[in-house]
Write an enzyme that holds these catalytic residues in place. Structure first.
Site, mmCIF file in Angstrom:
data_model
loop_
_atom_site.group_PDB
_atom_site.id
_atom_site.type_symbol
_atom_site.label_atom_id
_atom_site.label_comp_id
_atom_site.label_asym_id
_atom_site.label_seq_id
_atom_site.Cartn_x
_atom_site.Cartn_y
_atom_site.Cartn_z
ATOM 1 N N GLY A 265 0.794 -1.230 0.000
ATOM 2 C CA GLY A 265 0.000 0.000 0.000
ATOM 3 C C GLY A 265 0.826 1.279 0.000
ATOM 4 N N GLY B 287 0.238 23.253 2.639
ATOM 5 C CA GLY B 287 -0.096 22.429 3.798
ATOM 6 C C GLY B 287 1.142 22.115 4.622
ATOM 7 C CB ILE C 249 -4.309 20.315 1.928
ATOM 8 C CG1 ILE C 249 -5.096 19.620 0.816
ATOM 9 C CG2 ILE C 249 -3.497 21.450 1.367
ATOM 10 C CD1 ILE C 249 -6.358 20.338 0.455
ATOM 11 N NE ARG D 202 -2.987 9.349 2.315
ATOM 12 C CZ ARG D 202 -2.552 9.147 1.069
ATOM 13 N NH1 ARG D 202 -1.795 10.040 0.482
ATOM 14 N NH2 ARG D 202 -2.865 8.050 0.414
ATOM 15 C CG HIS E 125 22.930 7.329 32.938
ATOM 16 N ND1 HIS E 125 22.451 8.604 32.724
ATOM 17 C CD2 HIS E 125 24.265 7.439 33.178
ATOM 18 C CE1 HIS E 125 23.462 9.455 32.838
ATOM 19 N NE2 HIS E 125 24.570 8.776 33.113
HETATM 20 P P1 NAI Z 1 -2.209 16.846 7.489
HETATM 21 O O1 NAI Z 1 -3.635 16.787 7.873
HETATM 22 O O2 NAI Z 1 -1.157 16.369 8.413
HETATM 23 O O3 NAI Z 1 -1.828 18.376 7.150
HETATM 24 C C1 NAI Z 1 -2.519 19.135 6.200
HETATM 25 C C2 NAI Z 1 -2.255 20.614 6.465
HETATM 26 O O4 NAI Z 1 -2.743 21.367 5.357
HETATM 27 C C3 NAI Z 1 -2.967 21.149 7.698
HETATM 28 O O5 NAI Z 1 -2.048 21.823 8.508
HETATM 29 C C4 NAI Z 1 -4.016 22.091 7.113
HETATM 30 O O6 NAI Z 1 -4.287 23.203 7.946
HETATM 31 C C5 NAI Z 1 -3.366 22.543 5.821
HETATM 32 N N1 NAI Z 1 -4.289 22.998 4.775
HETATM 33 C C6 NAI Z 1 -5.479 22.450 4.440
HETATM 34 N N2 NAI Z 1 -6.029 23.139 3.400
HETATM 35 C C7 NAI Z 1 -5.153 24.120 3.074
HETATM 36 C C8 NAI Z 1 -5.147 25.166 2.084
HETATM 37 N N3 NAI Z 1 -6.141 25.298 1.209
HETATM 38 N N4 NAI Z 1 -4.078 26.011 2.047
HETATM 39 C C9 NAI Z 1 -3.056 25.863 2.928
HETATM 40 N N5 NAI Z 1 -3.029 24.903 3.882
HETATM 41 C C10 NAI Z 1 -4.051 24.042 3.954
HETATM 42 O O7 NAI Z 1 -2.129 16.112 6.072
HETATM 43 P P2 NAI Z 1 -0.878 15.592 5.243
HETATM 44 O O8 NAI Z 1 0.373 16.267 5.669
HETATM 45 O O9 NAI Z 1 -1.290 15.701 3.829
HETATM 46 O O10 NAI Z 1 -0.766 14.080 5.652
HETATM 47 C C11 NAI Z 1 -1.827 13.188 5.323
HETATM 48 C C12 NAI Z 1 -1.885 11.988 6.215
HETATM 49 O O11 NAI Z 1 -0.747 11.184 6.077
HETATM 50 C C13 NAI Z 1 -2.033 12.357 7.660
HETATM 51 O O12 NAI Z 1 -3.251 11.820 8.089
HETATM 52 C C14 NAI Z 1 -0.887 11.686 8.347
HETATM 53 O O13 NAI Z 1 -1.345 10.999 9.478
HETATM 54 C C15 NAI Z 1 -0.325 10.717 7.335
HETATM 55 N N6 NAI Z 1 1.137 10.759 7.409
HETATM 56 C C16 NAI Z 1 1.761 10.330 8.536
HETATM 57 C C17 NAI Z 1 3.126 10.416 8.643
HETATM 58 C C18 NAI Z 1 3.782 9.993 9.909
HETATM 59 O O14 NAI Z 1 3.145 9.331 10.719
HETATM 60 N N7 NAI Z 1 5.031 10.357 10.142
HETATM 61 C C19 NAI Z 1 3.954 10.931 7.567
HETATM 62 C C20 NAI Z 1 3.195 11.412 6.455
HETATM 63 C C21 NAI Z 1 1.844 11.294 6.390
#
Ligand code: NAI
Length: 454
Positions: free
Chosen positions: A38, A181, A266, A268, A440
């Site tokens: 995936g 985002g 922005i 998923r 430690h």
């Molecule tokens: P996200 O929900 O983390 O961040 C999206 C950001 O875009 C938010 O801060 C939001 O305010 C902003 N945004 C929304 N519309 C906008 C606009 N029109 N203009 C400007 N800013 C805007 O989503 P992201 O980064 O796309 O990640 C998606 C998913 O992938 C998340 O659910 C995350 O859990 C998962 N993921 C997890 C990772 C990890 O665990 N390390 C790494 C990468 C992704």
């Protein structure tokens, strides 16, 4: 043949669910339309972590003088980074394939579509053939959200606007990158491309980056990256894209940024389209498959796990949800508890959190106390981080002393946070943690230091 279980989707929820079911004796079929593993293995967690590790070594070498290491002519070879990333992904995907094979899971590569219910079970079509399953596990994951911003679609068609999928396969580092985002994907990609020498600008709608992460941590990570040259435009709402220009509004004022490539990160959305769930009446709520705490949908013997249920959207949550679904199919009562699911942002420094933030605790009316401590109280952190500004924050419920949240910024946090999750999961109190012995010198000791400050 009638299968005991048909799994649709071969990401973390799907492949682990299939594995667990087959190990328990179910005749199991898994249908995957793209790649086994995936998004996580192919175009998410694993590729990014591979790339970020190269960037981390590069940064370490570049700033080695602070540690008495002098090196010259260091560069990040993006092509080599990508080749290694592809090798790691390939190895892990083939690992999943052989694991499924060793459990006797039948794997079909093709798109699965539920056609309806027959006497013996649910009918699922794939590659023109119909398969019947007594039970279904829907694990179709999520896809990038593309907003209805004028020019976004056209930009994608032209190859200027990218999602996580395209950017993780980019062959050349662009001169400049505008990231729409400043959430998890935005920050991780900003981190890699900044190290790779690209001029990065982040455009974020809110007044902070890193979504629901503790605000203090979000501020520190942003400051760290500002120092490295990343430009953050907060409170900035994107209004349109035209060729290489992103137009946005800051407090009603129009502004724009030009970049060679534009990353759309922005958020998923669950993948529920084209699956045929409407043919059996599975309930959708705000774009996600509605499930209860056992993973059941509204239709008997039909379960859903992972991003498609829209609850937590993390690979590790997906694993647990899939296990819970299979356990319930087997008649073993099990539920997912969502209060102690760790989350990590693999920036440099890393950010890791579990449990309540100050904000969420306040919203729930929890009377809490907090202890915040600089990572500089850890000997190992000092040994390895010149001018490091990491912190650790622990929240405890005032009523009973239980640990309800731990938030850390500083390297190794990602590897330490599960210990904090364990504290929350097992309802440990401040006084219980005081009796634990931490190795430690390790950065993990910072939790103990914070606990003793209560
Ligand atoms: P996200 O929900 O983390 O961040 C999206 C950001 O875009 C938010 O801060 C939001 O305010 C902003 N945004 C929304 N519309 C906008 C606009 N029109 N203009 C400007 N800013 C805007 O989503 P992201 O980064 O796309 O990640 C998606 C998913 O992938 C998340 O659910 C995350 O859990 C998962 N993921 C997890 C990772 C990890 O665990 N390390 C790494 C990468 C992704």
């Amino acid at each position: 043949m009638v299968y005991d279980l048909i799994v649709i989707g071969g990401g973390p929820a799907g492949y682990l669910g299939a594995e667990r079911a087959a190990q328990a004796g179910f005749k199991t079929l898994l249908i995957e339309k793209r790649f086994l593993g995936g998004v996580c293995l192919n175009e998410g967690c694993i590729p990014t972590k591979t790339m970020l590790y190269s960037a981390k070594i590069f940064e370490g070498a570049k700033h080695g003088e602070k540690y008495g290491v002098v090196a010259e002519g260091i560069k990040l070879n993006h092509e080599a980074v990508m080749a290694r990333k592809n090798k790691v992904v390939k190895m892990l995907v083939s690992g999943v394939r052989s694991q499924l094979k060793s459990c006797d899971v039948v794997v079909i590569e093709g798109a699965g579509e539920i056609r309806g219910k027959a006497a013996e079970g649910y009918e699922v079509n794939a590659n023109g053939e119909t398969f019947v399953g007594k039970r279904l596990l829907i694990a179709t994951g999520s896809e990038s959200l593309i907003p209805a911003i004028p020019g976004a679609k056209e930009g994608m068609e032209k190859g200027i606007v990218l999602t996580n999928r395209e950017i993780l396969d980019i062959q050349k580092v662009p001169d400049s990158l505008a990231i729409i985002g400043g959430g998890v994907i935005g920050l991780e990609m900003a981190s890699y491309f900044n190290s790779a020498g690209c001029k990065v600008t982040v455009i974020e709608m809110l007044d902070h980056v890193a979504g629901n992460t503790d605000r203090e941590l979000a501020q520190i990570i942003m400051k760290n990256y500002e120092k490295k040259g990343i430009v953050f435009n907060l409170n900035s709402k994107v209004t349109g894209i035209k060729d290489n220009t992103v137009f946005y509004e800051v407090n009603g004022q129009a502004s724009s940024v030009e970049a060679e490539k534009i990353l759309m990160s922005i958020g998923r959305k669950p993948v529920t389209f084209g699956l045929g769930i409407e043919n059996i009446g599975v309930e959708i709520e705000r774009g996600r498959i509605k499930t209860d705490e056992t993973g059941k949908t509204n239709i008997p013997h039909v379960y859903a796990a992972g991003d498609v249920n829209g609850v937590s959207m993390l690979a590790h949550t997906a694993y647990r949800e899939a296990e819970v679904c299979v356990n319930n199919m087997l008649g073993k009562k099990d539920i997912v508890r969502y209060n102690a699911i760790p989350s990590v942002i693999y920036t440099n420094p890393e950010v890791a959190s579990v449990g309540e933030t100050e904000e969420s605790a306040r919203n729930k009316g929890i009377d809490f106390e907090k202890s915040t401590i600089s990572m500089r109280f850890s000997g190992r952190y000092m040994a390895e981080n010149e001018q490091g500004d990491g912190i650790c924050k622990v929240l405890a419920d005032k009523k009973n002393g239980r640990i309800i949240g731990v938030h850390m910024i500083g390297n190794y946090s990602s590897e330490i946070i599960y210990g904090a999750a364990l504290m929350i999961e097992t309802e440990m109190r401040v006084k219980d943690v005081k009796q634990l012995v931490f190795p430690h010198p390790t950065v993990s000791e910072i939790i103990r230091e914070a606990i003793f400050k209560f």
